[in-house]
Design a protein around this motif. Structure first.
Motif, PDB file in Angstrom:
ATOM      1  N   UNK A 131       6.416   6.601  -2.144  1.00  0.00           N
ATOM      2  CA  UNK A 131       5.339   5.695  -1.712  1.00  0.00           C
ATOM      3  C   UNK A 131       5.884   4.300  -1.453  1.00  0.00           C
ATOM      4  N   UNK A 132       6.815   3.865  -2.318  1.00  0.00           N
ATOM      5  CA  UNK A 132       7.401   2.537  -2.145  1.00  0.00           C
ATOM      6  C   UNK A 132       8.194   2.425  -0.854  1.00  0.00           C
ATOM      7  N   UNK A 133       9.011   3.442  -0.546  1.00  0.00           N
ATOM      8  CA  UNK A 133       9.808   3.433   0.689  1.00  0.00           C
ATOM      9  C   UNK A 133       8.894   3.478   1.915  1.00  0.00           C
ATOM     10  N   UNK A 134       7.840   4.288   1.854  1.00  0.00           N
ATOM     11  CA  UNK A 134       6.886   4.343   2.974  1.00  0.00           C
ATOM     12  C   UNK A 134       6.192   2.988   3.162  1.00  0.00           C
ATOM     13  N   UNK A 135       5.901   2.335   2.035  1.00  0.00           N
ATOM     14  CA  UNK A 135       5.267   1.008   2.100  1.00  0.00           C
ATOM     15  C   UNK A 135       6.200  -0.008   2.742  1.00  0.00           C
ATOM     16  N   UNK A 136       7.500   0.095   2.410  1.00  0.00           N
ATOM     17  CA  UNK A 136       8.487  -0.825   3.011  1.00  0.00           C
ATOM     18  C   UNK A 136       8.574  -0.564   4.502  1.00  0.00           C
ATOM     19  N   UNK A 137       8.559   0.710   4.896  1.00  0.00           N
ATOM     20  CA  UNK A 137       8.606   1.037   6.323  1.00  0.00           C
ATOM     21  C   UNK A 137       7.406   0.475   7.054  1.00  0.00           C
ATOM     22  N   UNK A 138       6.214   0.567   6.448  1.00  0.00           N
ATOM     23  CA  UNK A 138       5.019   0.001   7.067  1.00  0.00           C
ATOM     24  C   UNK A 138       5.137  -1.520   7.218  1.00  0.00           C
TER      25      UNK A 138
END
Length: 232
Positions: A225-232
């Motif tokens: 979730x954290x990596x996806x949030x960074x990508x967003x």
């Protein structure tokens, strides 16, 4: 050992992943993306975790955890100077497991000495000399109770009022103490206690393993979730 090895491996793996993530992965991401101080949510928590892992606080927390485990182990084997507080701790894990293991070993050792023709009093003294301070303090109380007039082994254990090995075992020994085949009865009681202790250990280790697995799964989900949030 078998029961505790798996959860320990899970915890070590979790700490290793956390260290690798905080020391290598997140710093590279923050360097390429930038403005990490303004990240929020899961991304912000990843960045804060990375800062923590790279700081001395992370090392201190690991050292503190190891010292805590060592302290717990030391308190398990020490007598605490016959403190009444220890009686309370002996009812909860891991102290209760140590009490059960020592109690089973004590009964089996006593049975073996009685089979060899050694008197109960002399057997207690011999076992006490080769025991940890915790076990020694409890056996010595039984010896004192014997000297004060409690000739029966079960009666002496009851008089010592240490709950050692446990109340159920003490009541059983008091019931059988006048029989001629006390050594065989003690051996059977000791084996039953050992089986019960191993069963309790398996249950506790299973719970610890389940908790460790849940923590690792939660950590993986949090990272994704954290990596996806960074990508967003």
């Amino acid at each position: 050992v078998k029961g505790l090895t798996y959860p320990i491996i899970l915890v070590v793996v979790a700490v290793g992943v956390l260290f690798f993530l905080g020391s290598y992965v997140i710093p590279q991401i923050t360097e390429s993306v930038g403005n990490a101080e303004s990240w929020t949510g899961a991304a912000g928590s990843l960045y804060k975790t990375s800062i923590f892992v790279q700081s001395q606080k992370f090392i201190y927390s690991i050292v503190f955890s190891l010292l805590l485990l060592i302290t717990i182990f030391k308190t398990m084997t020490s007598s605490w100077f016959n403190s009444p507080i220890r009686k309370y701790f002996d009812k909860i894990p891991p102290w209760s497991i140590y009490r059960e293991m020592q109690g089973s070993a004590f009964i089996i050792s006593l049975s073996s000495m009685l089979k060899a023709g050694i008197k109960i009093h002399d057997s207690l003294i011999r076992i006490s000399k080769n025991s940890s301070s915790w076990t020694k303090s409890r056996i010595n109380k039984i010896i004192v109770a014997q000297k004060s007039g409690q000739s029966g082994l079960g009666d002496a254990m009851h008089e010592a009022d240490q709950g050692f090995p446990d109340r159920e075992t003490i009541d059983d020994i008091r019931f059988y103490q006048s029989l001629n085949n006390l050594d065989k009865i003690l051996e059977k009681i000791g084996e039953q206690n050992m089986k019960r202790t191993l069963s309790n250990l398996e249950k506790i280790s299973g719970r610890i393993s389940a908790i460790a697995m849940i923590l690792i799964i939660s950590m993986v989900v949090w990272i994704v979730i954290g990596v996806m949030s960074i990508q967003d």
